[in-house]
Motif scaffolding. Structure first.
Motif, short mmCIF file in Angstrom:
data_model
loop_
_atom_site.label_atom_id
_atom_site.label_comp_id
_atom_site.label_asym_id
_atom_site.label_seq_id
_atom_site.Cartn_x
_atom_site.Cartn_y
_atom_site.Cartn_z
N PHE A 217 8.30 0.01 32.07
CA PHE A 217 8.85 0.65 33.26
C PHE A 217 9.97 1.59 32.83
O PHE A 217 10.77 1.25 31.94
CB PHE A 217 9.38 -0.40 34.23
CG PHE A 217 8.31 -1.33 34.73
CD1 PHE A 217 7.49 -0.97 35.79
CD2 PHE A 217 8.12 -2.56 34.12
CE1 PHE A 217 6.49 -1.82 36.23
CE2 PHE A 217 7.12 -3.42 34.55
CZ PHE A 217 6.30 -3.04 35.61
N LEU A 218 10.03 2.74 33.46
CA LEU A 218 10.97 3.80 33.11
C LEU A 218 11.98 4.00 34.23
O LEU A 218 11.60 4.08 35.40
CB LEU A 218 10.20 5.10 32.86
CG LEU A 218 10.98 6.40 32.67
CD1 LEU A 218 11.81 6.34 31.41
CD2 LEU A 218 10.01 7.58 32.62
N ASN A 219 13.26 4.05 33.87
CA ASN A 219 14.33 4.24 34.85
C ASN A 219 14.67 5.73 34.94
O ASN A 219 15.09 6.34 33.96
CB ASN A 219 15.57 3.44 34.43
CG ASN A 219 16.65 3.43 35.50
OD1 ASN A 219 16.76 4.36 36.28
ND2 ASN A 219 17.43 2.38 35.53
N ILE A 220 14.48 6.32 36.13
CA ILE A 220 14.83 7.72 36.36
C ILE A 220 15.78 7.78 37.54
O ILE A 220 15.40 7.46 38.67
CB ILE A 220 13.59 8.59 36.66
CG1 ILE A 220 12.57 8.49 35.52
CG2 ILE A 220 14.01 10.05 36.86
CD1 ILE A 220 11.30 9.27 35.78
N GLU A 221 17.02 8.15 37.27
CA GLU A 221 18.02 8.30 38.32
C GLU A 221 18.13 7.05 39.19
O GLU A 221 18.29 7.13 40.41
CB GLU A 221 17.69 9.51 39.21
CG GLU A 221 17.61 10.84 38.47
CD GLU A 221 18.97 11.32 37.99
OE1 GLU A 221 19.97 10.95 38.60
OE2 GLU A 221 19.01 12.05 36.99
N GLY A 222 18.02 5.86 38.57
CA GLY A 222 18.18 4.61 39.30
C GLY A 222 16.92 4.06 39.91
O GLY A 222 16.90 2.91 40.38
N ASP A 223 15.84 4.83 39.92
CA ASP A 223 14.55 4.34 40.42
C ASP A 223 13.68 3.91 39.24
O ASP A 223 13.69 4.55 38.19
CB ASP A 223 13.81 5.44 41.21
CG ASP A 223 14.50 5.76 42.53
OD1 ASP A 223 14.99 4.82 43.18
OD2 ASP A 223 14.53 6.95 42.90
N TRP A 224 12.90 2.85 39.45
CA TRP A 224 12.03 2.35 38.40
C TRP A 224 10.60 2.81 38.65
O TRP A 224 10.08 2.69 39.76
CB TRP A 224 12.09 0.83 38.31
CG TRP A 224 13.36 0.35 37.68
CD1 TRP A 224 14.50 -0.04 38.31
CD2 TRP A 224 13.62 0.24 36.26
NE1 TRP A 224 15.46 -0.38 37.39
CE2 TRP A 224 14.96 -0.23 36.12
CE3 TRP A 224 12.87 0.48 35.12
CZ2 TRP A 224 15.54 -0.45 34.88
CZ3 TRP A 224 13.45 0.26 33.88
CH2 TRP A 224 14.77 -0.20 33.76
N PHE A 225 9.98 3.35 37.59
CA PHE A 225 8.61 3.86 37.66
C PHE A 225 7.73 3.06 36.69
O PHE A 225 8.16 2.73 35.58
CB PHE A 225 8.56 5.33 37.25
CG PHE A 225 9.18 6.27 38.25
CD1 PHE A 225 8.38 7.03 39.09
CD2 PHE A 225 10.56 6.40 38.36
CE1 PHE A 225 8.95 7.90 40.01
CE2 PHE A 225 11.13 7.26 39.27
CZ PHE A 225 10.32 8.02 40.10
N LEU A 226 6.51 2.79 37.10
CA LEU A 226 5.53 2.21 36.18
C LEU A 226 5.19 3.27 35.14
O LEU A 226 4.75 4.37 35.47
CB LEU A 226 4.27 1.80 36.94
CG LEU A 226 3.10 1.30 36.09
CD1 LEU A 226 3.48 0.05 35.30
CD2 LEU A 226 1.88 1.03 36.97
N ASP A 227 5.43 2.94 33.87
CA ASP A 227 5.23 3.92 32.80
C ASP A 227 3.84 3.76 32.19
O ASP A 227 3.06 4.69 32.16
CB ASP A 227 6.31 3.75 31.73
CG ASP A 227 6.32 4.88 30.73
OD1 ASP A 227 6.17 6.03 31.15
OD2 ASP A 227 6.46 4.61 29.52
N GLN A 228 3.50 2.58 31.69
CA GLN A 228 2.17 2.37 31.14
C GLN A 228 1.83 0.90 31.09
O GLN A 228 2.71 0.04 31.07
CB GLN A 228 2.06 2.98 29.73
CG GLN A 228 2.97 2.35 28.68
CD GLN A 228 2.73 2.96 27.30
OE1 GLN A 228 1.60 3.17 26.88
NE2 GLN A 228 3.82 3.26 26.61
N ILE A 229 0.55 0.62 31.07
CA ILE A 229 0.04 -0.73 30.89
C ILE A 229 -1.08 -0.65 29.87
O ILE A 229 -1.97 0.21 29.97
CB ILE A 229 -0.47 -1.35 32.22
CG1 ILE A 229 -1.15 -2.69 31.94
CG2 ILE A 229 -1.39 -0.40 32.97
CD1 ILE A 229 -1.53 -3.46 33.18
#
Length: 272
Positions: A217-229
């Protein structure tokens, strides 16, 4: 109804001189130096949203250097640089690699995977060079082989508190030692993300379903995004695991990068 000035730059008004085009760009808030790079964009990108995204990418000297050496800029390339910018990646890219990238028909997921592999290579061996997408995948295999032959020789360090609670099916990787063994057991390069996890930019989890997977999971400006599985050896997960992860993602309010980077719908923080 007045036509927005930025559209006149790409219109068929042959009476508009180069000087007038320059003035229009200035009035629209654009650097006149953008005129020639903008005119290299393929017709499908001649819309205000794409041009605004391009402007933000071009503003970064690292990305501008690459864009100025290309004869054409298409949707593949714009999406690729949008992902690099969001992930705060500034790798050294060979012009032949970018030309190869533009020639391929790539989905958002494929572009994201290429960004991830480039980041892993850059973290592991910054001097390694690649001139095509095929080179990137070859270097990934070499990197995995070298990491599998390595040994853990560092002090054990606990990571910050995970952003989401785990359960029996998905659990956070809580230390550099756990991350090392995740890479060993899953035959991947996740140990290169050690410092980024310590800095709060990434967090990794492990799933224990039908396919044992590493999830980042990647943190961008305080929001968490699913990066890869990815399953063992970076193979795709089984459908059941994808469905379970999607349900868990929605319960925890985790976003998806692919939704954010669809052309015409740039995230607000991309335009600031």
């Amino acid at each position: 109804m007045d036509v927005p000035a930025i559209y006149l730059v790409f219109g068929n008004e042959t009476e508009i001189t180069q000087k007038k085009r320059r003035d229009i760009l200035i009035e629209a808030g654009y650097d006149p130096a953008l005129r020639k790079p903008l005119e290299r964009m393929t017709p499908d990108l001649w819309n205000l949203e794409s041009i605004v995204v391009f402007k933000k990418i071009f503003a970064d000297p690292k990305y501008r250097k690459h864009l100025l050496h290309l004869k054409q800029i298409n949707a593949n390339l714009l999406r690729f640089f949008s992902l690099l910018r969001a992930r705060n990646q500034r790798p050294k890219l060979h012009i032949r690699f970018l030309e190869n990238l533009m020639q391929e028909s790539l989905s958002d997921d494929e572009l994201l995977q290429i960004c991830q592999l480039i980041e892993e290579i850059d973290l592991y061996k910054p001097h390694w060079k690649f001139r095509s997408i095929a080179d990137v995948y070859k270097l990934e295999s070499t990197m995995i082989q070298e990491l599998e032959n390595s040994t853990f020789q560092e002090e054990v360090v606990s990571y910050p508190e995970p952003p989401f609670e785990g359960n029996e099916w998905i659990s956070p990787i809580r230390s550099n030692l756990d991350l090392y063994w995740e890479g060993k057991n899953q035959h991947n390069c996740v140990f290169d993300y050690d410092q980024k996890i310590r800095d709060g930019r990434f967090y990794l989890y492990h799933t224990n379903g039908k396919t044992k997977c590493t999830v980042s999971f990647l943190n961008i400006e305080g929001d968490w995004f699913l990066d890869q599985i990815a399953g063992p050896c970076n193979k795709p997960a089984d459908p059941e695991t994808y469905h379970q992860l999607e349900a868990w993602r929605l319960r925890n309010g985790i976003l998806i990068l692919g939704d954010v980077f669809r052309m015409g719908l740039p995230a607000s923080w991309m335009l600031e």
